[in-house]
Motif scaffolding. Structure first.
Motif, PDB file in Angstrom:
ATOM      1  N   GLU A  68       0.814  -1.215   0.000  1.00 47.64           N
ATOM      2  CA  GLU A  68       0.000   0.000   0.000  1.00 47.64           C
ATOM      3  C   GLU A  68       0.846   1.264   0.000  1.00 47.64           C
ATOM      4  O   GLU A  68       0.371   2.341  -0.380  1.00 47.64           O
ATOM      5  N   ALA A  69       2.110   1.148   0.419  1.00 42.69           N
ATOM      6  CA  ALA A  69       2.989   2.324   0.430  1.00 42.69           C
ATOM      7  C   ALA A  69       3.212   2.860  -0.983  1.00 42.69           C
ATOM      8  O   ALA A  69       3.572   4.030  -1.158  1.00 42.69           O
ATOM      9  N   ARG A  70       2.986   2.022  -1.994  1.00 46.55           N
ATOM     10  CA  ARG A  70       3.150   2.460  -3.387  1.00 46.55           C
ATOM     11  C   ARG A  70       2.251   3.635  -3.705  1.00 46.55           C
ATOM     12  O   ARG A  70       2.627   4.537  -4.469  1.00 46.55           O
ATOM     13  N   ASP A  71       1.039   3.660  -3.134  1.00 48.02           N
ATOM     14  CA  ASP A  71       0.068   4.716  -3.424  1.00 48.02           C
ATOM     15  C   ASP A  71       0.000   5.773  -2.333  1.00 48.02           C
ATOM     16  O   ASP A  71      -0.839   6.677  -2.399  1.00 48.02           O
ATOM     17  N   GLN A  72       0.870   5.677  -1.349  1.00 51.79           N
ATOM     18  CA  GLN A  72       0.851   6.624  -0.239  1.00 51.79           C
ATOM     19  C   GLN A  72       1.353   7.985  -0.706  1.00 51.79           C
ATOM     20  O   GLN A  72       2.430   8.105  -1.284  1.00 51.79           O
ATOM     21  N   LYS A  73       0.565   9.034  -0.481  1.00 56.60           N
ATOM     22  CA  LYS A  73       0.937  10.387  -0.889  1.00 56.60           C
ATOM     23  C   LYS A  73       1.284  11.273   0.292  1.00 56.60           C
ATOM     24  O   LYS A  73       1.907  12.327   0.128  1.00 56.60           O
ATOM     25  N   THR A  74       0.865  10.860   1.492  1.00 52.60           N
ATOM     26  CA  THR A  74       1.173  11.626   2.699  1.00 52.60           C
ATOM     27  C   THR A  74       1.750  10.685   3.756  1.00 52.60           C
ATOM     28  O   THR A  74       1.541   9.467   3.713  1.00 52.60           O
ATOM     29  N   SER A  75       2.479  11.257   4.707  1.00 50.79           N
ATOM     30  CA  SER A  75       3.007  10.480   5.810  1.00 50.79           C
ATOM     31  C   SER A  75       1.887  10.114   6.768  1.00 50.79           C
ATOM     32  O   SER A  75       0.743  10.566   6.624  1.00 50.79           O
ATOM     33  N   SER A  76       2.227   9.318   7.779  1.00 51.78           N
ATOM     34  CA  SER A  76       1.229   8.946   8.786  1.00 51.78           C
ATOM     35  C   SER A  76       0.756  10.162   9.569  1.00 51.78           C
ATOM     36  O   SER A  76      -0.316  10.137  10.176  1.00 51.78           O
ATOM     37  N   GLN A  77       1.558  11.231   9.555  1.00 57.21           N
ATOM     38  CA  GLN A  77       1.197  12.470  10.233  1.00 57.21           C
ATOM     39  C   GLN A  77       0.429  13.419   9.313  1.00 57.21           C
ATOM     40  O   GLN A  77       0.096  14.539   9.702  1.00 57.21           O
ATOM     41  N   GLY A  78       0.140  12.978   8.088  1.00 57.43           N
ATOM     42  CA  GLY A  78      -0.641  13.793   7.157  1.00 57.43           C
ATOM     43  C   GLY A  78       0.169  14.779   6.343  1.00 57.43           C
ATOM     44  O   GLY A  78      -0.406  15.598   5.614  1.00 57.43           O
ATOM     45  N   GLU A  79       1.513  14.710   6.404  1.00 58.20           N
ATOM     46  CA  GLU A  79       2.345  15.632   5.639  1.00 58.20           C
ATOM     47  C   GLU A  79       2.626  15.062   4.251  1.00 58.20           C
ATOM     48  O   GLU A  79       2.840  13.859   4.083  1.00 58.20           O
ATOM     49  N   LYS A  80       2.643  15.946   3.245  1.00 58.62           N
ATOM     50  CA  LYS A  80       2.846  15.513   1.863  1.00 58.62           C
ATOM     51  C   LYS A  80       4.232  14.903   1.690  1.00 58.62           C
ATOM     52  O   LYS A  80       5.226  15.448   2.160  1.00 58.62           O
ATOM     53  N   LEU A  81       4.279  13.754   1.014  1.00 57.68           N
ATOM     54  CA  LEU A  81       5.553  13.133   0.683  1.00 57.68           C
ATOM     55  C   LEU A  81       6.066  13.707  -0.637  1.00 57.68           C
ATOM     56  O   LEU A  81       5.362  13.685  -1.648  1.00 57.68           O
ATOM     57  N   VAL A  82       7.284  14.222  -0.620  1.00 56.58           N
ATOM     58  CA  VAL A  82       7.873  14.798  -1.826  1.00 56.58           C
ATOM     59  C   VAL A  82       8.237  13.666  -2.790  1.00 56.58           C
ATOM     60  O   VAL A  82       8.876  12.680  -2.400  1.00 56.58           O
ATOM     61  N   ASP A  83       7.834  13.792  -4.056  1.00 56.87           N
ATOM     62  CA  ASP A  83       8.104  12.726  -5.027  1.00 56.87           C
ATOM     63  C   ASP A  83       8.726  13.244  -6.313  1.00 56.87           C
ATOM     64  O   ASP A  83       8.766  12.537  -7.321  1.00 56.87           O
ATOM     65  N   ASP A  84       9.235  14.492  -6.291  1.00 59.17           N
ATOM     66  CA  ASP A  84       9.782  15.069  -7.520  1.00 59.17           C
ATOM     67  C   ASP A  84      11.154  15.695  -7.294  1.00 59.17           C
ATOM     68  O   ASP A  84      11.531  16.651  -7.965  1.00 59.17           O
ATOM     69  N   ALA A  85      11.916  15.152  -6.333  1.00 54.88           N
ATOM     70  CA  ALA A  85      13.253  15.687  -6.042  1.00 54.88           C
ATOM     71  C   ALA A  85      14.264  14.544  -6.077  1.00 54.88           C
ATOM     72  O   ALA A  85      14.806  14.126  -5.061  1.00 54.88           O
ATOM     73  N   GLY A  86      14.514  14.013  -7.266  1.00 54.32           N
ATOM     74  CA  GLY A  86      15.396  12.862  -7.399  1.00 54.32           C
ATOM     75  C   GLY A  86      14.640  11.562  -7.218  1.00 54.32           C
ATOM     76  O   GLY A  86      13.418  11.551  -7.027  1.00 54.32           O
ATOM     77  N   ASP A  87      15.363  10.458  -7.288  1.00 55.49           N
ATOM     78  CA  ASP A  87      14.771   9.130  -7.148  1.00 55.49           C
ATOM     79  C   ASP A  87      15.304   8.455  -5.897  1.00 55.49           C
ATOM     80  O   ASP A  87      16.476   8.610  -5.543  1.00 55.49           O
ATOM     81  N   ASN A  88      14.448   7.668  -5.251  1.00 52.39           N
ATOM     82  CA  ASN A  88      14.813   7.032  -3.984  1.00 52.39           C
ATOM     83  C   ASN A  88      14.539   5.531  -4.039  1.00 52.39           C
ATOM     84  O   ASN A  88      13.433   5.099  -4.368  1.00 52.39           O
ATOM     85  N   TYR A  89      15.577   4.760  -3.725  1.00 51.28           N
ATOM     86  CA  TYR A  89      15.501   3.302  -3.721  1.00 51.28           C
ATOM     87  C   TYR A  89      15.794   2.806  -2.307  1.00 51.28           C
ATOM     88  O   TYR A  89      16.801   3.182  -1.713  1.00 51.28           O
TER      89      TYR A  89
END
Length: 335
Positions: A67-88
């Motif tokens: 389910e983390a694949r579709d997660q857009k916010t943290s558990s605290q409701g803060e937006k997860l940044v997804d456009d500043a490089g790639d993360n593995y």
């Protein structure tokens, strides 16, 4: 209880040691890290296309993001940044027969937007952090509770960025990779009963013993981390020599050893691998940097388990650096 996630090869208490945060203090380096470096190499030329396809055939795929694949916010409701490089997220296991599932190695690889640098961030397995739905615990307990998807969610909560892909591996590949290269030479900074200081030749069996050693070393896990970085430098140096790169048979063996024991998420396709390899075609060993996730010292829980205490301010700084794609600035300021 925390103790059930402890590595049976480690002692329950930490020897006296200094806290480090800068490059070169990762505890264990994954075979998958070298696989990423190899992708840089195989992304060039027609033979590179063949080898990159071979990498994809060797890799097994599983639903490691969940389910983390579709997660857009943290558990605290803060937006997860997804456009500043790639993360593995790279997950490794040093499990012996009969051991339960543990994440002994946890590394976050950040490839900057410009494809100029690769940053490998080691999360100590005893780092005491919030785990969604389970309160505070050692970070490797997240894997025991919910496998890769919960570990992904835990780290996303810590750093505030989206994890794009996940790879898992084990130490059998580590041994085979060393042997495929015909052994490696490491610069051993600290002597021990079996390994003198200075240039040390290792084959697969001795390399595994060398990077596992802890009890005889002055700073325990910190010294062991230095050894594992020395191995990575040795393996990268050997891989990038003409004797390997210009020898199709040898390079083919190295590619096999670096990928046959690796499982990746379902979205890490051959097309994604090739695009990343082509983007990183100018990167070399000096463009790969090491950081240890910030911790402020060592302690114990109320149950007596040994933990690494999270440096919350330092983690906020690391998060800012990841979210703004400025890990170079973070590393320069982390002393």
């Amino acid at each position: 209880m925390l103790e059930e996630f402890d590595d049976s090869t480690d002692e329950s208490t930490h020897p006296p040691r200094r806290t480090r945060r800068r490059m070169g203090r990762g505890r264990r380096i994954l075979v998958s890290v070298l696989a990423l470096v190899l992708l840089v190499v195989v992304g060039i030329g027609g033979y590179g296309w063949f080898l990159s396809s071979k990498v994809d055939r060797n890799l097994a795929h599983e639903n490691l993001l969940g389910e983390a694949r579709d997660q857009k916010t943290s558990s605290q409701g803060e937006k997860l940044v997804d456009d500043a490089g790639d993360n593995y997220l790279l997950i490794g296991s040093d499990a012996r027969p009969g051991d339960g599932g543990r994440a002994d190695v946890i590394q976050l690889v950040h490839v900057d937007e410009a494809k100029d640098n690769i940053w490998i961030i080691h999360f100590p397995r005893d780092l005491y952090v919030p785990i969604p739905g389970h309160g505070e615990d050692k970070i490797n307990a997240a894997y025991a509770y919910g496998k890769s998807p919960l570990l992904v969610q835990t780290i996303q909560d810590l750093v505030g960025v989206k994890i794009d892909h996940v790879a898992q591996t084990d130490f059998e590949g580590f041994q085979e990779l060393t042997d495929a290269l015909g052994g490696v030479t490491v610069d051993n900074a600290q002597a021990s009963p079996k390994y003198p200081a200075g240039a040390t030749e290792l084959d697969g069996d001795t390399a595994l013993e060398y990077v596992r050693e802890r009890k005889t070393l002055e700073e325990g896990d910190i010294s062991r981390g230095q050894r594992q970085q020395a191995w990575l430098k040795g393996i990268m140096s050997k891989t990038l020599t003409p004797g390997v790169l210009l020898n199709p048979s040898k390079l083919n063996q190295v590619i096999d050893a670096g990928t046959e024991h690796t499982v990746v998420d379902n979205d890490l396709t051959s097309g994604t691998i090739r695009r990343e390899a082509i983007g990183l075609r100018s990167a070399r060993g000096e463009d790969i940097h090491f950081i240890t996730a910030p911790f402020s010292g060592y302690g114990t829980t109320s149950e007596g388990a040994s933990i690494d205490i999270l440096d919350e301010q330092g983690m906020d700084e690391l998060s800012d650096a990841l979210r703004t794609d400025d890990l170079e600035g973070y590393d320069d300021s982390s002393g």
